[in-house]
Every structure is written in C-alpha cells, then in structure tokens.
Design a protein around this motif. Structure first.
Motif, PDB file in Angstrom:
ATOM      1  N   ASP A 170       0.793  -1.293   0.142  1.00 42.63           N
ATOM      2  CA  ASP A 170       0.011   0.097  -0.051  1.00 42.63           C
ATOM      3  C   ASP A 170       0.886   1.089  -0.032  1.00 42.63           C
ATOM      4  O   ASP A 170       0.452   2.197  -0.753  1.00 42.63           O
ATOM      5  CB  ASP A 170      -0.737   0.038   1.332  1.00 42.63           C
ATOM      6  CG  ASP A 170      -1.929  -1.145   1.227  1.00 42.63           C
ATOM      7  OD1 ASP A 170      -2.168  -1.554   0.118  1.00 42.63           O
ATOM      8  OD2 ASP A 170      -2.705  -1.258   2.259  1.00 42.63           O
ATOM      9  N   LYS A 171       1.889   1.391   0.662  1.00 45.07           N
ATOM     10  CA  LYS A 171       2.796   2.497   0.789  1.00 45.07           C
ATOM     11  C   LYS A 171       3.543   2.840  -0.351  1.00 45.07           C
ATOM     12  O   LYS A 171       3.682   3.830  -0.644  1.00 45.07           O
ATOM     13  CB  LYS A 171       3.800   2.339   2.274  1.00 45.07           C
ATOM     14  CG  LYS A 171       3.031   2.344   3.575  1.00 45.07           C
ATOM     15  CD  LYS A 171       4.087   2.546   4.654  1.00 45.07           C
ATOM     16  CE  LYS A 171       3.328   2.824   5.822  1.00 45.07           C
ATOM     17  NZ  LYS A 171       2.820   4.025   6.140  1.00 45.07           N
ATOM     18  N   LEU A 172       3.841   1.603  -0.857  1.00 44.74           N
ATOM     19  CA  LEU A 172       4.689   1.582  -2.079  1.00 44.74           C
ATOM     20  C   LEU A 172       3.855   1.643  -3.501  1.00 44.74           C
ATOM     21  O   LEU A 172       4.456   2.018  -4.713  1.00 44.74           O
ATOM     22  CB  LEU A 172       5.799   0.587  -2.527  1.00 44.74           C
ATOM     23  CG  LEU A 172       6.859   0.516  -1.260  1.00 44.74           C
ATOM     24  CD1 LEU A 172       7.658  -0.716  -1.468  1.00 44.74           C
ATOM     25  CD2 LEU A 172       7.687   1.724  -1.512  1.00 44.74           C
ATOM     26  N   HIS A 173       2.697   1.441  -3.493  1.00 41.88           N
ATOM     27  CA  HIS A 173       1.502   1.542  -4.454  1.00 41.88           C
ATOM     28  C   HIS A 173       2.010   0.419  -5.345  1.00 41.88           C
ATOM     29  O   HIS A 173       2.153   0.442  -6.691  1.00 41.88           O
ATOM     30  CB  HIS A 173       1.577   2.733  -5.310  1.00 41.88           C
ATOM     31  CG  HIS A 173       1.440   4.153  -4.324  1.00 41.88           C
ATOM     32  ND1 HIS A 173       0.242   4.587  -4.068  1.00 41.88           N
ATOM     33  CD2 HIS A 173       2.506   4.784  -3.906  1.00 41.88           C
ATOM     34  CE1 HIS A 173       0.414   5.431  -3.387  1.00 41.88           C
ATOM     35  NE2 HIS A 173       1.851   5.844  -3.105  1.00 41.88           N
ATOM     36  N   LEU A 174       2.271  -0.745  -4.862  1.00 43.51           N
ATOM     37  CA  LEU A 174       2.752  -2.024  -5.566  1.00 43.51           C
ATOM     38  C   LEU A 174       1.873  -3.189  -5.313  1.00 43.51           C
ATOM     39  O   LEU A 174       1.474  -3.393  -4.034  1.00 43.51           O
ATOM     40  CB  LEU A 174       4.222  -2.479  -5.461  1.00 43.51           C
ATOM     41  CG  LEU A 174       5.424  -1.400  -5.937  1.00 43.51           C
ATOM     42  CD1 LEU A 174       6.669  -1.905  -5.390  1.00 43.51           C
ATOM     43  CD2 LEU A 174       5.115  -1.242  -7.325  1.00 43.51           C
ATOM     44  N   ASP A 175       1.392  -3.937  -6.265  1.00 36.17           N
ATOM     45  CA  ASP A 175       0.758  -5.145  -5.786  1.00 36.17           C
ATOM     46  C   ASP A 175       1.785  -6.362  -5.622  1.00 36.17           C
ATOM     47  O   ASP A 175       2.878  -6.269  -5.564  1.00 36.17           O
ATOM     48  CB  ASP A 175      -0.253  -5.759  -6.996  1.00 36.17           C
ATOM     49  CG  ASP A 175       0.914  -6.076  -8.410  1.00 36.17           C
ATOM     50  OD1 ASP A 175       1.735  -6.930  -8.092  1.00 36.17           O
ATOM     51  OD2 ASP A 175       0.413  -5.534  -9.253  1.00 36.17           O
ATOM     52  N   SER A 176       1.088  -7.449  -4.780  1.00 33.63           N
ATOM     53  CA  SER A 176       2.058  -8.345  -4.404  1.00 33.63           C
ATOM     54  C   SER A 176       2.717  -8.998  -5.297  1.00 33.63           C
ATOM     55  O   SER A 176       3.844  -9.861  -4.939  1.00 33.63           O
ATOM     56  CB  SER A 176       1.103  -9.421  -3.287  1.00 33.63           C
ATOM     57  OG  SER A 176       0.195 -10.154  -4.332  1.00 33.63           O
ATOM     58  N   GLY A 177       2.088  -9.174  -6.691  1.00 33.41           N
ATOM     59  CA  GLY A 177       2.836  -9.744  -7.570  1.00 33.41           C
ATOM     60  C   GLY A 177       4.238  -9.357  -8.009  1.00 33.41           C
ATOM     61  O   GLY A 177       5.056 -10.024  -8.304  1.00 33.41           O
ATOM     62  N   THR A 178       4.203  -8.162  -7.602  1.00 37.94           N
ATOM     63  CA  THR A 178       5.408  -7.229  -7.893  1.00 37.94           C
ATOM     64  C   THR A 178       6.539  -7.258  -6.761  1.00 37.94           C
ATOM     65  O   THR A 178       7.499  -7.345  -6.850  1.00 37.94           O
ATOM     66  CB  THR A 178       5.281  -5.902  -8.420  1.00 37.94           C
ATOM     67  OG1 THR A 178       4.413  -5.677  -9.686  1.00 37.94           O
ATOM     68  CG2 THR A 178       6.453  -4.770  -8.587  1.00 37.94           C
ATOM     69  N   LEU A 179       5.671  -7.154  -5.690  1.00 38.16           N
ATOM     70  CA  LEU A 179       6.331  -7.011  -4.524  1.00 38.16           C
ATOM     71  C   LEU A 179       7.157  -8.128  -3.950  1.00 38.16           C
ATOM     72  O   LEU A 179       8.328  -8.181  -3.560  1.00 38.16           O
ATOM     73  CB  LEU A 179       5.433  -6.492  -3.327  1.00 38.16           C
ATOM     74  CG  LEU A 179       6.055  -5.940  -1.963  1.00 38.16           C
ATOM     75  CD1 LEU A 179       6.967  -4.731  -2.318  1.00 38.16           C
ATOM     76  CD2 LEU A 179       4.862  -5.465  -1.285  1.00 38.16           C
ATOM     77  N   THR A 180       6.436  -9.476  -4.154  1.00 42.60           N
ATOM     78  CA  THR A 180       6.958 -10.731  -3.609  1.00 42.60           C
ATOM     79  C   THR A 180       8.312 -11.090  -4.429  1.00 42.60           C
ATOM     80  O   THR A 180       9.234 -11.240  -3.501  1.00 42.60           O
ATOM     81  CB  THR A 180       6.175 -11.950  -4.015  1.00 42.60           C
ATOM     82  OG1 THR A 180       4.909 -11.595  -3.267  1.00 42.60           O
ATOM     83  CG2 THR A 180       6.581 -13.253  -3.350  1.00 42.60           C
TER      84      THR A 180
END
Length: 149
Positions: free
Chosen positions: A64-74
């Motif tokens: 949420d803080k980075l405006h990224l979804d879990s697919g990008t974040l993982t």
C-alpha cells in the motif's frame, strides 16, 4: 513556432504526462550509480526506506505504501531476503499475514544509504522549497488519478 502549434493538444511539448515520465526516468537513472554501490535497485531502495521506518509491517501495508501489488512485491522481497537485509515471517496474531523485519545487515545498509538523499539534492541543484512544491504537485496528481479507479 506558430500560435496554433503551441495550442496543439497532441503536441508532445504540451504533454504534462511526458514531462513527468521523462523526469521519473531521469531520476531513476540518476539514482542508479549511487544505488549500485549498495547493490540495490531503485524499487528495493524504496522498499528498504519504508522498512527502516516501519519495522515489522505486513507485506500488504508495504505494498500500500509503495503502490505495488503483491505480484510485483514478492520477488523484490525475496531478493532483499536472499541478500540478508530483511526477514519475512508470520504475524503472531494472524498466521496468514506475512510480516517484514530488517536484519542487522539491513540496518547497517541504512547507514550507508543515509547519504543518498543529500547526494541527489546536490545533483538536482534546486532549493528545498522547490522540492517540496514538486513533491506536493506529484502527490496531488497521484491522489486525483488513483481516486478515478
């Protein structure tokens, strides 16, 4: 250049989006040599900045803080973990929730990264007030555009 060309809505020179796009790309390129010294990519640097400030947050909150979804974040988090800078665990209150902690070597990295913001300000050569104004305008644009979903 004639006045009609100045008002052309399809002229690249009149596009705010192109100016933002170009500036964002140039900013990331300017960060690259500084971050290469720390073996960080720009998205990893952003994630670490959040984690240095919020030890033990959930992956969802980081996204949420980075405006990224879990697919990008993982994959990004897996790389940070493989470098030994963070650990991923389970929440004590809800085992479905992944929480993130900065390791001792991740904390040491913070001390090395502390010089980067000042180095970037020097590269840009603008005064603090200009940076504040630019950030405010970018944040406003993000808020308006993300509310339109």
């Amino acid at each position: 250049m004639s006045k009609t060309q100045d008002l052309n809505p399809l002229s690249l020179d009149n596009q705010v989006c192109f100016s933002l796009y170009s500036a964002a790309n140039a900013m990331v390129r300017a960060y690259r040599p500084l971050l290469n010294e720390l073996d960080l990519t720009y998205p990893q640097y952003l994630a670490m900045m959040v984690l240095w400030q919020h030890q033990g947050i959930s992956v969802k909150t980081l996204g949420d803080k980075l405006h990224l979804d879990s697919g990008t974040l993982t994959p990004l988090l897996k790389r940070l973990e493989s470098k030994g800078w963070i650990s991923r665990g389970r929440s004590e209150t809800d085992e479905r929730v992944r929480v993130l902690h900065v390791t001792d070597s991740g904390t040491a990295l913070k001390e090395l990264a502390a010089k980067i913001p000042q180095q970037m300000r020097c590269k840009l050569g603008a005064d603090a007030e200009s940076f504040t104004e630019l950030k405010t305008l970018c944040d406003q644009a993000y808020q308006v555009l993300s509310a339109e979903k």
